[in-house]
Motif scaffolding. Structure first.
Motif, short mmCIF file in Angstrom:
data_model
loop_
_atom_site.label_atom_id
_atom_site.label_comp_id
_atom_site.label_asym_id
_atom_site.label_seq_id
_atom_site.Cartn_x
_atom_site.Cartn_y
_atom_site.Cartn_z
N LEU A 49 0.75 -1.22 -0.27
CA LEU A 49 0.34 -0.59 -0.16
C LEU A 49 1.06 1.39 0.24
O LEU A 49 0.97 2.53 -0.58
CB LEU A 49 -0.89 0.37 1.16
N SER A 50 2.13 1.27 0.96
CA SER A 50 2.42 2.69 0.70
C SER A 50 3.12 2.83 -0.67
O SER A 50 3.16 3.91 -0.87
CB SER A 50 3.96 2.21 1.57
N ASP A 51 3.08 1.90 -1.37
CA ASP A 51 3.87 2.36 -3.06
C ASP A 51 3.01 2.99 -3.50
O ASP A 51 2.93 3.76 -4.31
CB ASP A 51 4.35 0.35 -3.85
N LEU A 52 1.37 2.43 -3.30
CA LEU A 52 0.31 3.09 -3.93
C LEU A 52 0.16 4.24 -3.83
O LEU A 52 0.42 4.80 -4.08
CB LEU A 52 -0.78 2.11 -3.89
N ALA A 53 0.41 4.64 -2.20
CA ALA A 53 0.15 5.64 -1.85
C ALA A 53 0.86 6.68 -2.36
O ALA A 53 0.47 7.36 -2.26
CB ALA A 53 0.31 5.77 -0.36
N ARG A 54 2.02 6.61 -2.45
CA ARG A 54 2.90 7.29 -3.33
C ARG A 54 2.35 8.51 -4.13
O ARG A 54 3.04 8.90 -4.28
CB ARG A 54 4.40 7.07 -2.99
N ARG A 55 2.48 6.89 -5.14
CA ARG A 55 2.35 6.99 -6.48
C ARG A 55 0.03 7.89 -6.64
O ARG A 55 0.83 8.49 -7.57
CB ARG A 55 1.68 5.99 -7.69
N HIS A 56 -0.54 7.89 -5.44
CA HIS A 56 -1.90 8.28 -5.83
C HIS A 56 -2.35 9.22 -5.12
O HIS A 56 -3.42 9.48 -5.19
CB HIS A 56 -2.76 7.33 -5.67
N LEU A 57 -1.83 9.04 -4.39
CA LEU A 57 -2.14 9.99 -2.74
C LEU A 57 -1.48 10.89 -2.35
O LEU A 57 -0.32 11.02 -2.52
CB LEU A 57 -2.10 9.43 -1.72
N ARG A 58 -2.26 12.28 -2.65
CA ARG A 58 -1.43 13.68 -1.85
C ARG A 58 -2.37 14.26 -1.06
O ARG A 58 -3.31 15.55 -0.97
CB ARG A 58 -1.98 14.23 -3.00
N PRO A 59 -1.99 13.97 0.54
CA PRO A 59 -2.35 15.07 1.35
C PRO A 59 -2.51 17.06 1.22
O PRO A 59 -0.96 17.13 1.23
CB PRO A 59 -2.10 14.21 2.78
#
Length: 132
Positions: A49-59
């Motif tokens: 999930l951390s890989d996906l979060a880095r690519r897709h989530l912008r807090p």
């Protein structure tokens, strides 16, 4: 009787810092189990999930932007479908933002949602009408 095994993978380094999960490895995947919570040895590897979060989530201060939700969901579902946890789980638990609960819908398991933030947090303005 029944038993419950809680397995949690934290998607971002900020929350890992609070919870004490393992450092991200070379593939960017944080540990799926959190030793601080006594869950090590439960038998599941990280989904990534951390890989996906880095690519897709912008807090941001007032919310969360998701870059290309369709690609994000497809990649999560591909990874999770190949993961042993997708076959072992009897119920899924999701939390804020509620839009991320959509990631688990294709697995046709009951979902328990804890939503402590506004329902439409991180829902793209163009798709908000689909929620109602």
């Amino acid at each position: 009787g029944f038993s419950i095994a809680a397995v949690m993978e934290v998607a971002d380094e900020t929350h890992c810092g609070f919870l004490g999960c393992a450092d991200a490895g070379a593939d960017g995947a944080a540990g799926a189990v959190l030793p601080a919570l006594g869950l090590d040895g439960i038998g599941f590897e990280a989904v990534g999930l951390s890989d996906l979060a880095r690519r897709h989530l912008r807090p941001r201060w007032t919310g969360l932007d998701i870059v290309d939700f369709t690609e994000f969901a497809a990649e999560f579902q591909r990874r999770f479908r190949q993961h042993a946890m997708s076959r072992a789980m009897d119920i899924g638990v999701c939390t804020s933002p509620a839009v991320l609960c959509l990631l688990l819908l294709p697995f046709e398991k009951p979902l328990l949602g804890y939503l402590g933030e506004p329902l439409l947090l991180a829902v793209d303005a163009n798709t908000r009408n689909q929620w109602f």
